[in-house]
Design a protein around this motif. Structure first.
Motif, short mmCIF file in Angstrom:
data_model
loop_
_atom_site.label_atom_id
_atom_site.label_comp_id
_atom_site.label_asym_id
_atom_site.label_seq_id
_atom_site.Cartn_x
_atom_site.Cartn_y
_atom_site.Cartn_z
N PRO A 257 38.13 33.89 38.61
CA PRO A 257 36.75 33.49 38.90
C PRO A 257 36.01 34.58 39.66
CG PRO A 257 38.33 32.20 40.18
CD PRO A 257 39.11 32.95 39.16
N VAL A 258 36.75 35.28 40.50
CA VAL A 258 36.20 36.47 41.12
C VAL A 258 37.33 37.49 41.17
CG1 VAL A 258 36.74 35.84 43.50
CG2 VAL A 258 34.79 37.33 43.03
N GLU A 259 36.99 38.74 41.08
CA GLU A 259 38.01 39.79 41.04
C GLU A 259 38.51 40.03 42.47
OE1 GLU A 259 38.69 41.20 37.99
OE2 GLU A 259 40.28 42.48 38.81
N PRO A 260 39.78 39.74 42.75
CA PRO A 260 40.28 39.92 44.13
C PRO A 260 40.69 41.37 44.35
CG PRO A 260 41.94 38.84 42.77
CD PRO A 260 40.81 39.17 41.86
N VAL A 261 39.74 42.18 44.78
CA VAL A 261 40.00 43.61 44.88
C VAL A 261 40.89 43.96 46.07
CG1 VAL A 261 37.87 44.25 43.69
CG2 VAL A 261 37.89 44.06 46.18
N ASP A 262 41.18 42.95 46.93
CA ASP A 262 42.11 43.22 48.02
C ASP A 262 43.58 43.15 47.56
OD1 ASP A 262 41.83 40.51 47.60
OD2 ASP A 262 41.84 39.96 49.72
N ILE A 263 43.80 42.88 46.29
CA ILE A 263 45.15 43.00 45.74
C ILE A 263 45.17 44.27 44.88
CG2 ILE A 263 46.98 41.87 44.43
CD1 ILE A 263 45.45 39.24 44.71
N HIS A 264 46.17 45.08 45.05
CA HIS A 264 46.21 46.35 44.32
C HIS A 264 46.23 46.07 42.80
CE1 HIS A 264 47.64 50.23 42.76
NE2 HIS A 264 47.04 50.72 43.85
N ALA A 265 45.48 46.89 42.09
CA ALA A 265 45.30 46.65 40.65
C ALA A 265 46.62 46.65 39.89
CB ALA A 265 44.35 47.70 40.07
N SER A 266 47.62 47.36 40.41
CA SER A 266 48.89 47.44 39.67
C SER A 266 49.63 46.10 39.64
CB SER A 266 49.79 48.51 40.30
OG SER A 266 50.09 48.15 41.64
N VAL A 267 49.38 45.26 40.64
CA VAL A 267 50.09 43.98 40.71
C VAL A 267 49.13 42.79 40.78
CG1 VAL A 267 52.11 45.00 41.80
CG2 VAL A 267 50.26 44.10 43.24
N ARG A 268 47.84 43.08 40.67
CA ARG A 268 46.85 42.00 40.81
C ARG A 268 47.10 40.89 39.80
NH1 ARG A 268 41.15 44.29 40.35
NH2 ARG A 268 41.81 45.38 42.24
N HIS A 269 47.38 41.28 38.57
CA HIS A 269 47.56 40.24 37.54
C HIS A 269 48.76 39.36 37.86
CE1 HIS A 269 50.38 43.30 36.23
NE2 HIS A 269 50.91 42.46 35.36
N ARG B 258 50.23 44.05 30.83
CA ARG B 258 49.60 42.88 31.46
C ARG B 258 49.68 41.67 30.54
NH1 ARG B 258 46.16 46.84 33.53
NH2 ARG B 258 45.90 46.84 35.80
N ASN B 259 49.46 41.89 29.26
CA ASN B 259 49.59 40.77 28.31
C ASN B 259 51.02 40.23 28.34
OD1 ASN B 259 47.38 42.61 26.42
ND2 ASN B 259 46.97 40.45 26.75
N LEU B 260 52.00 41.14 28.34
CA LEU B 260 53.41 40.68 28.30
C LEU B 260 53.76 39.91 29.57
CD1 LEU B 260 55.15 43.84 26.73
CD2 LEU B 260 54.45 41.69 25.60
N ASP B 261 53.31 40.41 30.71
CA ASP B 261 53.56 39.68 31.97
C ASP B 261 52.90 38.30 31.94
OD1 ASP B 261 55.04 41.77 33.01
OD2 ASP B 261 53.34 42.65 34.11
N ALA B 262 51.69 38.24 31.45
CA ALA B 262 50.98 36.95 31.41
C ALA B 262 51.70 35.98 30.47
CB ALA B 262 49.54 37.17 30.96
N LEU B 263 52.13 36.47 29.34
CA LEU B 263 52.85 35.61 28.40
C LEU B 263 54.10 35.03 29.06
CD1 LEU B 263 52.38 37.96 25.33
CD2 LEU B 263 51.76 35.52 25.32
N GLU B 264 54.79 35.86 29.82
CA GLU B 264 56.02 35.40 30.47
C GLU B 264 55.70 34.40 31.58
OE1 GLU B 264 58.89 35.47 29.55
OE2 GLU B 264 60.22 35.23 31.28
N GLU C 271 59.22 46.63 40.29
CA GLU C 271 59.16 47.65 39.23
C GLU C 271 57.86 48.45 39.28
OE1 GLU C 271 61.80 44.93 36.09
OE2 GLU C 271 59.68 45.34 35.70
N GLY C 272 56.96 48.02 40.16
CA GLY C 272 55.71 48.77 40.29
C GLY C 272 54.54 48.15 39.55
N GLY C 273 54.75 46.98 38.98
CA GLY C 273 53.64 46.34 38.26
C GLY C 273 53.29 47.12 37.01
#
Lengths: 528, 528
Positions: free
Chosen positions: B182-194, B218-224, B521-523
């Motif tokens: 709903p809003v982009e949480p930029v306080d989470i690093h982009a590598s692990v935000r998803h 990112r798609n694969l992580d979301a699917l899992e 693993e570093g996201g």
């Protein structure tokens, strides 16, 4: 979808000025907002397929139930002359009793002679309005006891505000007629108020106007003022409806004396009657919307039938005004989901009878906030999709009709113009399909500044009066104005830009002389 | 008109309390506003006849023009793997070139296999949503960089606000799915935000959610994560679409690598793709709405066809997002008359292809004023009459999508519920027609307190969250609150009333373990 034809063009703007105009100062925007909108909205047609929420059998059920109400319960008709006329026409009238019952065959026979469309004639022929069919006609707020603007606050109606609101109705072409007194000017004595107000309506506008049915003499004075204003004979006026009146039943199931008298005076002279039951579900009508519609329909059919008993073929509209109350407080609510259903179902009923349909632009907000906008927009949604032909209270109505608002007037004008734009035809010519432009730009480009864009951008889209599309930073620098702020500024600009329509000096003299004479006679009795 | 069935009943209120409840204090009203609305709005259907603004020949013209664009101009396809798949399917691909052209027969053959309806499966089966047909599904605001509420002002997105907005989406049943962040949480690093965001979506809601197509991993992580959340096998998930992604073309006529990759990952696993060109007339599309629709349709058909090249029968929606720009400033405008036309015409196109239709609840207001309400309501009008099936940004979207607003979220929930009530069937049973009640009351009476009223008044009408229907004096005593004031209070009450949906501890453990491992693993790489 509409007969909208000529977009208004600002001759000061040329395509080559595009870059310079991309960030106009407020003054440019204000100049644009203050200018008269031209003739783009003077005639509107709604060719959308009507939305129907009643299946055919449900429509028939409501129809039959309302006829049963008229046949078995009947209506109280509080005027001996009206009961006499109804008896002559074949209604079931018992001497000495107010209750009148109507055979369903009689009702259907009578309403069959009501015309499906007609013209209302203004003193300026360009302001004539077509009622019925696909035509969509907007009338301004009427009958509010209070008036408000943000500077002056909420106050009792008075002649100065009355005149200002009438001037606004004249200024905007999307307001096609006035609709009664936009606010009740209580600083004019009730015995002569109608004379001053109707005289103002003739002088400050050249549009069709309304007269209240509050006793025979007021109707007669209004008829004479309308005739004088148009500079025509009694005979011509009888051929050309030039005045309208709203007849409200005293729900449930009662028509009061002045209203019945109004039908007699207006219909007998071929003037326009808008028969509008005010059926609040849960108060003066059953708590179910279907039940309220049954009652609305019974009352409307009774009034419409009576116009035809008075004069076959007399112009009349079917008015729908069913809404719900807030069951926690008993307060009337408007622009609700239930109101939307009633408006759309009412349109199905009006079309069934082949009578033009009168609706309203309603809301119950106390100020110009989001509620004022969403309730109004829901009203406009319903009356557009439901096929409203004539929209009373189209601009300026707020607080459930208690208050006429200058700012709301402007908000409504903007919303009405957006409805008109929505209803305008979508250009699907080969040129509009833009295949060549797509070929020219190709993947990955943009259309700013292309020939196809430059040739069209000035009038490609509606330019709203109030919407503030500046980015957040620019808007913040400007002091974060709201729609209310913009509307407050615009109504004053519009009043400054208002131009009084020309009136033949001979007509003005005749009008003044008539008003002076009638005042000298004491106007009308006010022993109410 | 809808499958709305069980009205929510407040057991504390009984008919005999009517008099006592006619003027409730604010506390009573607030209690009601804060309570969860029950299941009344969990499933909605829109059985209104769709409004059509394109005559059949114009619809065909737009269809053919868009096929000509795909055939003669083509699209830039910025992913070698996608071009390979397109070539295999029969598209005109030149080795080493991004431009791909599509025979119209190929496009029509491909889109024919897209399903006209499908189910999206949530971890709580009661939250499954049906997409297509008459179904109407609302998803909350997505992808705003900023967030605002009146107390805290406008600020950059962060995880705390992200979570609060997700909780609001869970709290209201009329919000059927979330719709991205709903809003982009930029306080989470982009590598692990998803990872954090998707984990939050599983834990704080039990509704279907979305994943961004910003690279394969990112798609694969979301699917899992979606699979783990539902506690199902990969095979079951492939039978039951449980995740959706929005694919935007880079208009004009380009599909970028991550978007194409997203289609490949999602469609190959039978998950849902919402193919949405963002075609602003006058900017990234021709200045004419018809031309912008030609381009929208070309881009949508290309993306939809590609989903079917990846996997025949993969679930996909036709997304419409054509609006106009303010030609004075170049700023995007939303909820305009032109937007309404594009939404309704887009519905005609989607129905022509038999693909579910995705729309949006849009506005360009900078604050919660009348503009926010009328632009949103015009969007809702168009998408309702135009047959939208899935509505992204249905609640909380403001400022043209730049900002997620807590107060606007509540305003939208109220407006969505009003749309749902409008679409609910009008009861025209004999009982609702109320003939007996009309007989009982007769002319001149009233319906307050009658048996017919008392038996129904509690649930007769929609009780709005925000509308203030108190009379002017009472409203003035209360400090003249606006819709904005009410919405500000209600969103906090809703957050207090929010209840976290139960989650199987084994699933939670598996989810946490997956997220921890992927973080270790570093996201995902963020060298963008």
């Amino acid at each position: 979808m509409s007969e909208i034809t000529t977009p208004s063009v600002d001759p000061q703007k040329q395509p080559e000025d595009a870059a310079r105009h991309r960030r106009p100062g407020r003054r440019g925007a204000e100049r644009q907002r203050a200018r008269s909108p031209g003739s783009r909205y003077a005639k509107l047609a709604n060719t959308l397929a009507r939305t129907e929420i009643l299946p055919p059998e449900a429509l028939e059920d409501i129809h039959q139930a309302s006829l049963t109400v008229l046949e078995e319960v009947g209506m109280d008709i509080i005027l001996p002359e009206a009961r006499e006329r109804m008896k002559t026409a074949g209604a079931d009238v018992t001497p000495g009793e107010q209750r009148v019952r109507f055979d369903r065959g009689l009702i259907l026979e009578m309403i069959a002679s009501a015309p499906s469309s007609f013209t209302m004639f203004a003193r300026n022929p360009a302001r004539n309005v077509e009622i019925g069919g696909n035509n969509l006609v907007f009338a301004q707020v009427a009958s509010a006891p209070f008036v408000t603007d943000r500077d002056g606050g909420r106050r009792v109606g008075n002649r100065e505000d009355f005149r200002k609101l009438v001037k606004l109705a004249q200024h905007y072409d999307v307001i096609h007629t006035t609709g009664g007194y936009p606010v009740e000017p209580v600083d004019i004595h009730a015995s002569v108020r109608h004379l001053d107000c109707l005289s103002d309506l003739v002088k400050f506008t050249d549009k069709v106007f309304h007269c209240y049915s509050l006793g025979k003499q007021r109707n007669l004075d209004a008829l004479e003022i309308a005739r004088i204003g148009r500079g025509i004979s009694v005979e011509q006026m009888e051929r050309e409806p030039s005045l309208f009146t709203v007849i409200n039943s005293s729900s449930p199931l009662r028509l009061d004396g002045p209203m019945l008298q109004g039908i007699i005076e207006m219909s007998s002279r071929n003037q326009v009657v808008i028969m509008t039951p005010f059926t609040l579900a849960g108060a003066m009508a059953p708590v179910t919307i279907a039940g309220a519609l049954v009652q609305q329909n019974a009352e409307a059919l009774c009034g419409i039938a009576f116009t035809q008993m008075v004069r076959k073929g007399a112009p009349v509209m079917y008015g729908g005004f069913t809404s719900n109350v807030d069951m926690k407080t008993g307060a009337p609510a408007f622009g609700t989901p239930e109101y939307m259903k009633a408006v759309i179902a009412g349109g199905q009923l009006a079309r069934k009878y082949g009578v033009p349909y009168r609706t309203s632009n309603t809301n119950a907000a106390n100020t110009l906030d989001a509620q004022a906008a969403y309730e109004s927009m829901m009203s406009l949604w319903a009356l557009t999709q439901g096929g409203g032909n004539f929209v009373l209270h189209a601009a300026g109505w707020t607080e459930g009709g208690l208050t006429a608002s200058f700012e709301k007037f402007i908000l409504d004008v903007d919303m009405l113009q957006m409805v008109a734009e929505f209803l305008s035809p979508l250009d699907v010519s080969a040129d509009a399909l833009a295949l060549e432009a797509v070929r020219d730009v190709g993947p990955g480009g943009h259309y700013f500044g292309t020939a196809h864009t430059l040739a069209r951008y000035e009038n490609a889209f509606y330019s709203p009066i109030l919407s503030d599309w500046r980015n957040f930073e620019t808007w913040t620098e400007a002091g974060r104005p709201t729609t209310y702020d913009h509307a407050n500024r615009v109504f004053k600009q519009a009043l400054t830009a208002y131009e009084q329509p020309p009136l033949d000096p001979a007509i003005e003299e005749e009008l003044d002389s008539f008003v002076a004479r009638r005042k000298a006679e004491g106007g009308v009795p006010t022993d109410f």
